[in-house]
Scaffold this motif. Sequence first.
Motif, PDB file in Angstrom:
ATOM      1  N   HIS A   1      -7.160   5.389   4.661  1.00  0.00           N
ATOM      2  CA  HIS A   1      -6.654   4.189   3.874  1.00  0.00           C
ATOM      3  C   HIS A   1      -8.552   3.524   3.067  1.00  0.00           C
ATOM      4  O   HIS A   1      -8.554   3.097   1.897  1.00  0.00           O
ATOM      5  N   ALA A   2      -9.143   3.448   3.768  1.00  0.00           N
ATOM      6  CA  ALA A   2     -10.740   3.280   3.209  1.00  0.00           C
ATOM      7  C   ALA A   2     -10.836   3.995   1.731  1.00  0.00           C
ATOM      8  O   ALA A   2     -11.954   3.360   1.292  1.00  0.00           O
TER       9      ALA A   2
ATOM     10  N   VAL B   1      -8.800  -6.838  -4.706  1.00  0.00           N
ATOM     11  CA  VAL B   1      -9.514  -6.631  -3.623  1.00  0.00           C
ATOM     12  C   VAL B   1      -9.347  -7.585  -2.449  1.00  0.00           C
ATOM     13  O   VAL B   1      -9.248  -7.368  -2.224  1.00  0.00           O
TER      14      VAL B   1
ATOM     15  N   SER C   1      -7.068  -5.352  -0.268  1.00  0.00           N
ATOM     16  CA  SER C   1      -8.410  -4.161   0.345  1.00  0.00           C
ATOM     17  C   SER C   1      -8.784  -4.069   1.448  1.00  0.00           C
ATOM     18  O   SER C   1      -8.867  -3.455   2.336  1.00  0.00           O
TER      19      SER C   1
ATOM     20  N   PHE D   1      -5.604  -0.794  -5.748  1.00  0.00           N
ATOM     21  CA  PHE D   1      -4.848  -1.740  -4.965  1.00  0.00           C
ATOM     22  C   PHE D   1      -6.052  -3.064  -5.334  1.00  0.00           C
ATOM     23  O   PHE D   1      -6.954  -2.627  -5.539  1.00  0.00           O
TER      24      PHE D   1
ATOM     25  N   TRP E   1       1.051  -1.245  -0.362  1.00  0.00           N
ATOM     26  CA  TRP E   1      -0.056   0.279   0.229  1.00  0.00           C
ATOM     27  C   TRP E   1       1.190   1.682   0.257  1.00  0.00           C
ATOM     28  O   TRP E   1       0.824   2.048  -0.387  1.00  0.00           O
TER      29      TRP E   1
ATOM     30  N   HIS F   1      -9.103   5.076  -0.294  1.00  0.00           N
ATOM     31  CA  HIS F   1      -7.790   4.957  -1.087  1.00  0.00           C
ATOM     32  C   HIS F   1      -7.807   3.609  -1.313  1.00  0.00           C
ATOM     33  O   HIS F   1      -6.194   3.129  -1.149  1.00  0.00           O
ATOM     34  N   LEU F   2      -8.841   3.229  -1.800  1.00  0.00           N
ATOM     35  CA  LEU F   2      -8.430   1.138  -2.210  1.00  0.00           C
ATOM     36  C   LEU F   2      -9.027   1.168  -3.503  1.00  0.00           C
ATOM     37  O   LEU F   2      -8.662   0.509  -4.165  1.00  0.00           O
ATOM     38  N   THR F   3      -9.061   2.673  -4.773  1.00  0.00           N
ATOM     39  CA  THR F   3      -9.220   1.662  -5.912  1.00  0.00           C
ATOM     40  C   THR F   3      -7.856   0.840  -6.489  1.00  0.00           C
ATOM     41  O   THR F   3      -7.905   0.698  -7.574  1.00  0.00           O
TER      42      THR F   3
ATOM     43  N   GLN G   1      -6.233  -4.936   4.353  1.00  0.00           N
ATOM     44  CA  GLN G   1      -5.647  -3.997   5.379  1.00  0.00           C
ATOM     45  C   GLN G   1      -6.802  -3.344   5.996  1.00  0.00           C
ATOM     46  O   GLN G   1      -6.642  -2.939   6.658  1.00  0.00           O
ATOM     47  N   THR G   2      -8.050  -3.515   5.100  1.00  0.00           N
ATOM     48  CA  THR G   2      -9.547  -2.759   5.959  1.00  0.00           C
ATOM     49  C   THR G   2      -9.417  -3.700   6.406  1.00  0.00           C
ATOM     50  O   THR G   2     -10.219  -3.166   7.950  1.00  0.00           O
TER      51      THR G   2
END
Length: 134
Positions: A94-95, A103, A106, A101, A38, A97-99, A109-110
């Motif tokens: 971070h939530a 899936v 994402s 990464f 990330w 800015h997931l596009t 990380q979340t």
Amino acid sequence: MSTRRWLRGGLILLAVSYGVAGLVQLFSPQTIYRHGPWVARLPPYNEHLITDIGALTLALVLTLSVAAVTMQPLMVRTALTSSLMFGIPHFVFHAMHLTMFPVSISVTQTAVLSLGIVAPVALLVLCARQTAAR
């Protein structure tokens, strides 16, 4: 297991997890860019920024550690609230800015970052119950 032990264990777990990250950030900032998928997708490497974040993270570790040792309710609440003051904006950034990464990253990380919110909130609830019981 008593509430006090759960609180102490949670504080220690938070301190250790932040401590690992803080030590790597402070003493091996390049590692964050090499092994954090990330981070490598974000702006260019800045050693000063990463080492400063590491030092601040270790300051949070100190606060969590003192809370775990003393178990003073005010210190515990202060440490957990400080953890949330970092964890919530970190999670939100971070939530949002997931596009960039896959899936799998994402979701992982979340989930991991949500623990930085869920754990302190749960421990604050335990602390409030313990204080009310006195």
